[in-house]
Design an enzyme around this catalytic site. Structure first.
Site, mmCIF file in Angstrom:
data_model
loop_
_atom_site.group_PDB
_atom_site.id
_atom_site.type_symbol
_atom_site.label_atom_id
_atom_site.label_comp_id
_atom_site.label_asym_id
_atom_site.label_seq_id
_atom_site.Cartn_x
_atom_site.Cartn_y
_atom_site.Cartn_z
ATOM 1 N N HIS A 100 -2.975 4.087 -5.822
ATOM 2 C CA HIS A 100 -3.488 2.761 -5.261
ATOM 3 C C HIS A 100 -3.543 1.513 -6.432
ATOM 4 C CE1 HIS A 100 -4.782 -0.039 -2.069
ATOM 5 N NE2 HIS A 100 -5.890 -0.235 -2.657
ATOM 6 N N ARG A 109 -0.887 -1.283 -6.848
ATOM 7 C CA ARG A 109 -1.054 -2.590 -5.934
ATOM 8 C C ARG A 109 -2.046 -3.698 -6.575
ATOM 9 N NH1 ARG A 109 -1.259 -4.245 -0.540
ATOM 10 N NH2 ARG A 109 -3.629 -4.857 0.219
ATOM 11 N N TYR A 162 -10.631 -9.973 -7.394
ATOM 12 C CA TYR A 162 -9.862 -9.741 -8.537
ATOM 13 C C TYR A 162 -10.379 -10.694 -9.990
ATOM 14 C CZ TYR A 162 -6.697 -6.896 -6.311
ATOM 15 O OH TYR A 162 -5.995 -5.821 -5.624
ATOM 16 N N ARG A 216 0.738 -1.025 0.087
ATOM 17 C CA ARG A 216 -0.003 0.183 0.045
ATOM 18 C C ARG A 216 0.882 1.079 0.010
ATOM 19 N NH1 ARG A 216 -2.103 -3.397 3.817
ATOM 20 N NH2 ARG A 216 -4.258 -4.471 3.203
ATOM 21 N N HIS A 254 -3.950 -8.603 3.187
ATOM 22 C CA HIS A 254 -5.487 -8.793 3.139
ATOM 23 C C HIS A 254 -5.657 -9.428 4.512
ATOM 24 C CE1 HIS A 254 -6.079 -8.361 -1.377
ATOM 25 N NE2 HIS A 254 -6.087 -7.290 -0.859
ATOM 26 N N LYS A 282 -2.205 -2.189 8.221
ATOM 27 C CA LYS A 282 -3.610 -2.220 8.239
ATOM 28 C C LYS A 282 -4.121 -3.419 8.998
ATOM 29 C CE LYS A 282 -7.601 -1.273 5.232
ATOM 30 N NZ LYS A 282 -8.179 -1.164 3.906
#
Length: 312
Positions: free
Chosen positions: A244, A247, A287, A144, A278, A169
């Site tokens: 972003h 990524r 995706y 990120r 994640h 995160k």
């Protein structure tokens, strides 16, 4: 008598002490408290919460965004009700939340090169070097942008060829392994940085023209200018390319390579999820639905498999 503002501040301190960063929710809750104070309200009510959530500062009519704003108040109200029985918790179904993830802009390899070339024109030289390194680093690691901005020098081990993402995160940390070509580029950047900034004001690996850490919010403006300079445009009706999205480029390229090499993508997705940080593989599975080329490869893989029912 404890004021609503004091209770909100205590709540935010408690949440942060438990590991929540509250980068969006914190400012939103502060905004809501100010909204209540302007109306002379001493207690949280559902009507106040809904009015604040739907009267956004930028006039956004996005229902999902408004529902998320209301969620911030709802979570706070649940906590507050134990301290103030007059608190009303906004109902969960008052605002529609038809969540839709917008497909990312997938830069081609030539477009990534164009972005890095555009960065070379920035001044002063350290700014150009930092931006060229930032774009390349995001494209080849999938981290990120905020993680890249906060990287400490000790987090980047160019001898071992690793980068440690610390307390990112969801409070997760992870280790990324670098390709030899990436190590060379990072060493070149570190040399230029140390020559031009022998006494930087920050211990971050990437620094701005004043030797301070990059600001993850402000860098979006510079990146938008680089997109324009590189001649990159989104198709009509699509969201403008973002930093972003680099990524997403990494994630999609990784899965495309797995499919083309005949790997068991489903079995390897948890590895990619861990690499990307994640919280679970569901975010990575998205995706397959969002990127037509990935979906086509997945369907083709299924069609080539023998019909097990016929064999049984």
């Amino acid at each position: 008598m404890t004021t609503l503002r004091a209770r909100a501040e205590q709540y935010l301190v408690m949440r942060r002490a438990l590991g929540s960063k509250l980068e969006t929710q914190g400012p939103h809750l502060t905004s809501f408290v100010r909204f209540c104070e302007q109306r002379g309200a001493a207690h949280v009510t559902a009507d106040l919460a809904i009015a604040w959530a739907t009267q956004t500062g930028r006039g956004s009519s996005d229902e999902v965004y408004q529902a998320r704003r209301l969620d911030t108040v709802r979570i706070f109200a649940r906590h507050l009700q134990a301290l103030d029985p007059a608190t009303e918790i906004p109902p969960e179904d008052v605002l529609p939340r038809r969540y839709r993830r917008i497909p990312p802009y997938l830069y081609s390899p030539d477009e990534v090169v164009a972005l890095m070339s555009a960065a070379d024109d920035l001044r002063p030289g350290i700014r150009a070097a930092t931006w060229r390194t930032l774009i390349g680093l995001l494209a080849v690691t999938g981290m990120r942008s905020g993680e890249a901005c906060h990287l400490g020098r000790d987090d980047v081990d160019l001898h071992a060829g690793t980068i440690e993402i610390v307390d990112s995160k969801f409070g997760k940390s992870r280790l990324l392994f670098l390709h030899p070509s990436t190590i060379i580029e990072l060493r070149d950047y570190a040399r230029v940085r140390d020559e031009q900034m022998p006494e930087p004001r920050a211990g971050t690996f990437l620094v701005n023209s004043r030797g301070r850490p990059l600001d993850n919010h402000n860098i979006q403006h510079t990146f938008a200018a680089l997109v324009t300079a590189a001649g990159i445009q989104a198709p009509p009706g699509r969201r403008a390319p973002r930093l972003h999205d680099l990524r997403h480029v990494f994630a999609v390229a990784t899965m495309l390579d797995w499919y083309r090499d005949g790997d068991n993508v489903q079995a390897r997705l948890p590895v990619l999820s861990t690499w990307l940080g994640h919280v679970d593989p569901k975010s990575t599975y998205w995706y397959l639905q969002a990127i037509p080329e990935l979906l086509a490869l997945a369907v083709g893989r299924l069609e080539r498999q023998p019909d097990r029912r016929a064999a049984s």
